[in-house]
Scaffold this motif. Sequence first.
Motif, short mmCIF file in Angstrom:
data_model
loop_
_atom_site.label_atom_id
_atom_site.label_comp_id
_atom_site.label_asym_id
_atom_site.label_seq_id
_atom_site.Cartn_x
_atom_site.Cartn_y
_atom_site.Cartn_z
N THR A 50 35.82 89.21 45.45
CA THR A 50 37.12 88.56 45.28
C THR A 50 38.15 89.20 46.21
N LEU A 51 38.17 90.52 46.27
CA LEU A 51 39.09 91.20 47.18
C LEU A 51 38.85 90.78 48.62
N ALA A 52 37.59 90.81 49.02
CA ALA A 52 37.25 90.49 50.42
C ALA A 52 37.64 89.07 50.79
N SER A 53 37.50 88.14 49.84
CA SER A 53 37.78 86.74 50.15
C SER A 53 39.26 86.40 50.04
N THR A 54 40.07 87.35 49.58
CA THR A 54 41.51 87.09 49.44
C THR A 54 42.34 88.04 50.31
N GLY A 55 41.74 88.56 51.35
CA GLY A 55 42.51 89.29 52.34
C GLY A 55 42.48 90.80 52.26
N LEU A 69 44.44 92.72 40.25
CA LEU A 69 44.67 93.52 41.46
C LEU A 69 44.52 92.66 42.72
N ALA A 70 43.44 91.88 42.76
CA ALA A 70 43.17 91.08 43.96
C ALA A 70 44.27 90.05 44.22
N ILE A 71 44.73 89.37 43.19
CA ILE A 71 45.73 88.33 43.38
C ILE A 71 47.10 88.92 43.67
N ALA A 72 47.40 90.08 43.06
CA ALA A 72 48.67 90.75 43.39
C ALA A 72 48.68 91.14 44.87
N PHE A 104 48.94 86.08 51.96
CA PHE A 104 47.67 85.40 52.23
C PHE A 104 47.81 83.92 51.93
N THR A 105 47.41 83.06 52.86
CA THR A 105 47.61 81.62 52.73
C THR A 105 46.29 80.89 52.45
N ALA A 106 46.43 79.61 52.13
CA ALA A 106 45.24 78.78 51.92
C ALA A 106 44.39 78.70 53.17
N GLU A 107 45.03 78.68 54.35
CA GLU A 107 44.28 78.64 55.60
C GLU A 107 43.55 79.96 55.83
N ASP A 108 44.17 81.09 55.46
CA ASP A 108 43.49 82.38 55.54
C ASP A 108 42.25 82.36 54.67
#
Length: 336
Positions: A77-82, A181-184, A191-195
């Motif tokens: 989750t962390l890796a996929s959200t920046g 933690l990941a979403i914060a 981090f954007t939808a395109e990212d």
Amino acid sequence: MTPHPLGLSSIGDDIDKRLAQLGAAVIETEANAVAALKSRINSYFVTACKYMLACTGRIVILGMGKSGHIGAKIAATLASTGTPAFFVHPGEASHGDLGMITEKDVVLALSNSGETEEICVLLPLIKRLGIPLIALTSEPQSTLGKAADIHIDISVEKEACPLGLAPTASTTATLAMGDALAIALLEARGFTAEDFARSHPGGRLGRRLLLRINDIMHTGEEIPIVTDEVSLSSALLEMTRKGLGMTAIVNKQNCVAGIFTDGDLRRTLDREINIHTTPITQVMTIHYKTMSPDLLAAEALQMMQRYRINALLIVDQSQHLIGALNMHDLLRAGVL
């Protein structure tokens, strides 16, 4: 007669009701465990986020057993959200994989008890690297809790397992805190939808957010095109050759003058006209839809659905025809 393990005398409607009750009890227990975490989003949580935001390396997740499975998911989750992250199995770490952790990293260690032997044996080595250690445990005074720079409490009142043995509510709480933690961090990084799509290029979301019209449109000789001087029959031959269910009609400057589609053909045949002598300009649609090639393919899909059409002409800023697109192209590209 051996009693039924659920305490029921027979199998039937009663067992259906009991199974539903057991399932609902588990959901309630785990929901309460997650709800209790809200009060623990405090200064420790904020500091943990700041450590990870300042990390110039990667977030290294450690966890054994069920905590390991949760840790792998948090890392993903962390890796996929920046936030670059990966999971390291503590048992493998003590046999060489600890070399994967560098002085630029931050360690996030998961252990409900805080006494997981495979993690505790690594603590002196992590400390020697001088990198931040964040612990998610239910025991702040445990070996791991006291060794950590930041301890986040993920304790639960009880496990959902009636025996109190199988990690259930505790792993759910740990997963929820990892998501928090990941979403914060996602929000803090902008981090954007395109990212997100760039890290998921193989998924439908990635295709919808990254694939552009010029990636899939027909160009050059593949474009069905006739001039505004030809007859309907010539236009039909071009439609047949190119197989897109339509043809563009252009003037001498290669600017679009109209479009003729399968739907137009059906309407034309109802009028019983001569296809060999009728000019295409007499039956073409002049209120056509065009799009720019640099727009998203998903936007082309939206336009087709909105106007209930199956094809679009792609033009440049001067309205010169440069491409063609139909619904089948979007389907093959996985946009639909």
